[in-house]
Design a protein around this motif. Structure first.
Motif, PDB file in Angstrom:
ATOM      1  N   UNK A  30     -27.916  11.110 -73.009  1.00 17.73           N
ATOM      2  CA  UNK A  30     -28.525  10.848 -71.658  1.00 17.73           C
ATOM      3  C   UNK A  30     -30.172  10.776 -71.932  1.00 17.73           C
ATOM      4  N   UNK A  31     -31.005   9.739 -71.621  1.00 18.83           N
ATOM      5  CA  UNK A  31     -32.401   9.749 -71.575  1.00 18.83           C
ATOM      6  C   UNK A  31     -32.926   9.362 -70.202  1.00 18.83           C
ATOM      7  N   UNK A  32     -33.692  10.320 -69.818  1.00 22.57           N
ATOM      8  CA  UNK A  32     -34.132  10.049 -68.438  1.00 22.57           C
ATOM      9  C   UNK A  32     -35.633   9.655 -68.462  1.00 22.57           C
ATOM     10  N   UNK A  33     -36.155   9.117 -69.700  1.00 26.09           N
ATOM     11  CA  UNK A  33     -37.248   8.633 -69.706  1.00 26.09           C
ATOM     12  C   UNK A  33     -38.776   9.358 -69.665  1.00 26.09           C
ATOM     13  N   UNK A  34     -39.552   9.251 -69.022  1.00 24.75           N
ATOM     14  CA  UNK A  34     -40.957  10.026 -69.160  1.00 24.75           C
ATOM     15  C   UNK A  34     -40.708  11.631 -68.937  1.00 24.75           C
ATOM     16  N   UNK A  44     -41.043  15.258 -67.651  1.00 17.12           N
ATOM     17  CA  UNK A  44     -41.026  15.939 -66.423  1.00 17.12           C
ATOM     18  C   UNK A  44     -39.755  15.317 -65.571  1.00 17.12           C
ATOM     19  N   UNK A  45     -39.064  14.286 -65.967  1.00 16.92           N
ATOM     20  CA  UNK A  45     -37.953  13.716 -65.365  1.00 16.92           C
ATOM     21  C   UNK A  45     -36.842  14.990 -65.506  1.00 16.92           C
ATOM     22  N   UNK A  46     -36.071  14.892 -64.654  1.00 17.42           N
ATOM     23  CA  UNK A  46     -34.737  15.842 -64.680  1.00 17.42           C
ATOM     24  C   UNK A  46     -33.627  15.417 -65.422  1.00 17.42           C
ATOM     25  N   UNK A  47     -33.430  16.005 -66.542  1.00 17.05           N
ATOM     26  CA  UNK A  47     -32.250  15.630 -67.377  1.00 17.05           C
ATOM     27  C   UNK A  47     -31.082  16.569 -66.623  1.00 17.05           C
ATOM     28  N   UNK A  48     -29.966  15.628 -66.133  1.00 20.36           N
ATOM     29  CA  UNK A  48     -29.024  16.552 -65.338  1.00 20.36           C
ATOM     30  C   UNK A  48     -27.856  15.775 -65.524  1.00 20.36           C
ATOM     31  N   UNK A  49     -26.983  16.307 -66.340  1.00 21.64           N
ATOM     32  CA  UNK A  49     -25.423  15.664 -66.664  1.00 21.64           C
ATOM     33  C   UNK A  49     -24.535  16.986 -66.699  1.00 21.64           C
ATOM     34  N   UNK A  50     -23.474  16.657 -66.623  1.00 21.31           N
ATOM     35  CA  UNK A  50     -22.308  17.608 -66.828  1.00 21.31           C
ATOM     36  C   UNK A  50     -21.106  16.729 -67.147  1.00 21.31           C
ATOM     37  N   UNK A  76     -32.555  20.496 -67.222  1.00 19.19           N
ATOM     38  CA  UNK A  76     -33.896  20.825 -67.389  1.00 19.19           C
ATOM     39  C   UNK A  76     -34.840  19.842 -67.262  1.00 19.19           C
ATOM     40  N   UNK A  77     -36.071  20.028 -67.274  1.00 18.24           N
ATOM     41  CA  UNK A  77     -37.041  18.865 -67.011  1.00 18.24           C
ATOM     42  C   UNK A  77     -38.105  19.279 -68.180  1.00 18.24           C
ATOM     43  N   UNK A  78     -37.583  19.876 -69.256  1.00 18.18           N
ATOM     44  CA  UNK A  78     -38.310  20.027 -70.535  1.00 18.18           C
ATOM     45  C   UNK A  78     -37.928  19.007 -71.640  1.00 18.18           C
ATOM     46  N   UNK A  79     -36.828  18.541 -71.700  1.00 20.47           N
ATOM     47  CA  UNK A  79     -36.171  17.537 -72.535  1.00 20.47           C
ATOM     48  C   UNK A  79     -35.856  16.528 -71.764  1.00 20.47           C
TER      49      UNK A  79
END
Length: 241
Positions: free
Chosen positions: A157-161, A163-169, A186-189
């Motif tokens: 997954x790639x959420x772009x900018x 600070x965006x939330x990378x949120x998957x399971x 997380x919002x770090x990656x």
């Protein structure tokens, strides 16, 4: 000198003729003696009656040759039956062993998800489906035969900018049971991936699939990184419940 040589040749010729005559005479005497013999001839395993007492042209080894031919034929029949049984056993073990599949998620510039319930991921781009165990409409693999199977999946997954939330399971499932899972929150990656590989003993008809957990999402997979694959390692005749 020439006269002496011719004399020697003439003597040798006469000697050979004499020896041949004597040999023929000895053989004829032996044959006649055997024919006049009233008891059993001491011939061991040979058919002396055929040789000495029957008309010329009798094949005296006909019976031994026939017996040898019959024994050889029966042995070949036995070998053929053995090979047939062996081929059947090999087919029983290896028949239907070519079971394998590989598929990946279609290119998605946006996001797959979120959903209000767990959803099977539809890996619709199929690159391999030997044995036709994988169903793209269901996103699930159904075991065509019992055996030990290997399954792998990759989640990306790639959420772009930043600070965006990378949120998957995502979860690897077997008939509704969670076997393995991978997640990020997380919002770090802004981009991440993970791969899992497992071995499963399956009965015929068991289903294996990968699902996205409710409320989660997979984004910007434009290269087909999200994938699902599996293959039969070896067949089994008895799989425990």
């Amino acid at each position: 000198m020439k006269t002496a040589a011719l004399t020697v040749v003439g003597l040798l010729g006469a000697l050979c003729l004499c020896l041949r005559t004597e040999a023929n005479t000895a053989w004829d005497l032996l044959r006649q003696s055997a024919a006049n013999w009233t008891g059993n001839l001491p011939c061991g395993g040979w058919d002396c009656d055929c040789e000495f007492r029957k008309p010329k042209g009798c094949c005296c080894v006909a019976r031994p040759l026939f017996e040898l031919e019959e024994a050889t034929f029966m042995r070949m029949v036995g070998l053929w039956e053995g090979l047939t049984d062996l081929n059947e056993q090999i087919d029983e073990v290896t028949g239907g062993r070519n079971i394998a599949f590989a598929a990946f998620l279609s290119s998605t510039p946006g996001c797959f998800g979120p959903f209000t319930r767990n959803v099977s991921i539809p890996y619709q781009n199929i690159t391999l489906n030997q044995g036709y165990g994988y169903n793209a409409a269901l996103g699930a693999f159904t075991a065509p035969r019992p055996g030990l199977y290997s399954f792998s999946y990759t989640v990306y997954s790639n959420v772009g900018p930043a600070g965006e939330r990378l949120y998957h399971k995502v979860q690897l499932m077997k008939d509704g049971q969670v076997i393995a899972s991978s997640w990020e929150d997380n919002r770090e990656d802004s981009e991440d991936s993970a791969t899992q590989t497992v071995l499963l003993q399956l009965k015929q008809g068991n289903q294996v699939y990968v699902e996205l957990v409710l409320g989660r999402f997979l984004c910007a997979d434009t290269q087909g990184y999200n994938s699902f694959s599996g293959f039969l390692v070896y067949p089994l005749t008895d799989v425990p419940v």
